[in-house]
Design an enzyme around this catalytic site. Structure first.
Site, PDB file in Angstrom:
ATOM      1  N   ARG A   5       0.805  -1.217   0.000  1.00 26.63           N
ATOM      2  CA  ARG A   5       0.000   0.000   0.000  1.00 26.63           C
ATOM      3  C   ARG A   5       0.843   1.275   0.000  1.00 26.63           C
ATOM      4  NH1 ARG A   5      -5.545  -1.256   1.440  1.00 26.63           N
ATOM      5  NH2 ARG A   5      -5.899  -3.262   0.421  1.00 26.63           N
ATOM      6  N   SER A  21     -10.833   1.583   3.011  1.00 26.68           N
ATOM      7  CA  SER A  21     -10.358   1.009   4.269  1.00 26.68           C
ATOM      8  C   SER A  21      -9.617   2.059   5.094  1.00 26.68           C
ATOM      9  CB  SER A  21      -9.432  -0.171   4.002  1.00 26.68           C
ATOM     10  OG  SER A  21     -10.124  -1.198   3.334  1.00 26.68           O
ATOM     11  N   GLU A  48      -4.484   3.777   6.508  1.00 20.32           N
ATOM     12  CA  GLU A  48      -4.428   3.656   5.050  1.00 20.32           C
ATOM     13  C   GLU A  48      -4.983   4.908   4.384  1.00 20.32           C
ATOM     14  OE1 GLU A  48      -6.345   0.803   1.597  1.00 20.32           O
ATOM     15  OE2 GLU A  48      -5.564  -0.080   3.431  1.00 20.32           O
TER      16      GLU A  48
END
Length: 294
Positions: free
Chosen positions: A162, A211, A283
């Protein structure tokens, strides 16, 4: 040159609908327009920020200083590549790319149907979903700065879980995804199955972003599982709460501010730390003068 707008409300560009205004804002529809805007910002010593669909973004309540750019027109186009793949503008939405691939009989990017973002943000975050990772189908990206355009391949982007090494002020203009021939009906069937899995597991029809926290990599469980087990469902700050359907999603039930959401994240993260000894990492991305309160 496209004339930037002053005081543009950025909440309307985010899916959670919070945050203040951009000091300057402009939509760029061509490479030339984008480069002119980047040079305009450099001449005024302004920071540059690119926004996509705003699906993984929290904008500071006090707004954002500098120039905020959104890619549109030619820079959001999806085109078939002669060598077998898709050439996509940085402003192209991932679900639209997955659908275009299905129409053209191309497989390998089906997972993108469940990533509600644009190419630029997805590349910068090395987006992944349902066992698919963007870096694995990416051949190259074109990146714009005030000095011009450059092309980079995945090994030059510093991809990790990520994340990437795309720097602030660098704007992903275009990407080429190398895909494989597939029967359109087979790809459409996979897309339908992935959409159904997402609708069953994640909230919809509400003001939220993607998320909230990254999944821990040590096998302790997903962020959503840890949050739910820590009892975050009872937490509420202003109009912000954790989703009852998926605890790793935050809902703006009405009137929430970015400050409310950040306070909620801090409280949820603290509960997971106290119960499991795990430090969840965010995130969601912040834009403007805001920071995570921990």
């Amino acid at each position: 040159m496209v004339e930037p707008q002053a005081g543009y409300p950025l909440a309307r560009l985010t899916t959670v609908r919070t945050g203040g205004a951009a000091e300057h804002f402009a939509a760029a529809g061509t490479e030339q327009e984008l480069l002119e805007l980047l040079r305009w910002a450099r001449e005024r010593s302004l920071a540059v920020h690119a926004v996509g669909s705003g699906s993984n973004l929290l904008v500071a309540d006090g707004g954002v200083r500098g120039l905020v750019v959104k890619l549109a027109g030619d820079l959001a186009r999806i085109e078939a590549d002669a060598a077998g793949g898709l050439r996509c503008g940085g402003g192209a939405r991932l679900p639209a790319i997955a659908a275009a691939a299905a129409r053209l009989g191309l497989g390998g990017i089906e997972f993108a149907v469940n990533i509600p973002g644009t190419v630029g943000g997805a590349v910068a975050m090395n987006a992944n979903a349902y066992d698919g990772v963007l870096a694995e189908v990416l051949e190259w990206v074109e990146i714009a700065t005030h000095d011009g355009l450059s092309r980079r391949v995945p090994v030059e982007l510093g991809f990790a879980y990520r994340s990437s090494q795309i720097a602030p002020g660098e704007v992903v203009v275009r990407a080429l995804f190398r895909l494989s021939p597939a029967r359109p009906e087979d790809v459409r069937a996979v897309l339908a199955g992935m959409r159904e899995r997402r609708h069953e597991a994640q909230p919809k029809g509400i003001r939220t972003f993607g998320s909230t926290f990254k999944n821990p990599q040590g096998g302790e469980g997903t962020a959503g599982e840890l949050l739910a087990a820590a009892g975050v469902a009872e937490l509420r700050f202003g109009g912000a709460r954790f989703s009852r359907k998926h605890a790793n999603f935050v809902e703006n039930t009405g009137g929430a501010s970015t400050a409310d959401i950040l306070a909620l994240l801090a409280a949820g993260r603290q509960r997971v730390r106290e119960r499991f000894g795990i430090e969840l990492e965010p995130e969601v991305q912040l834009l403007g003068d805001a920071s995570f309160p921990w």
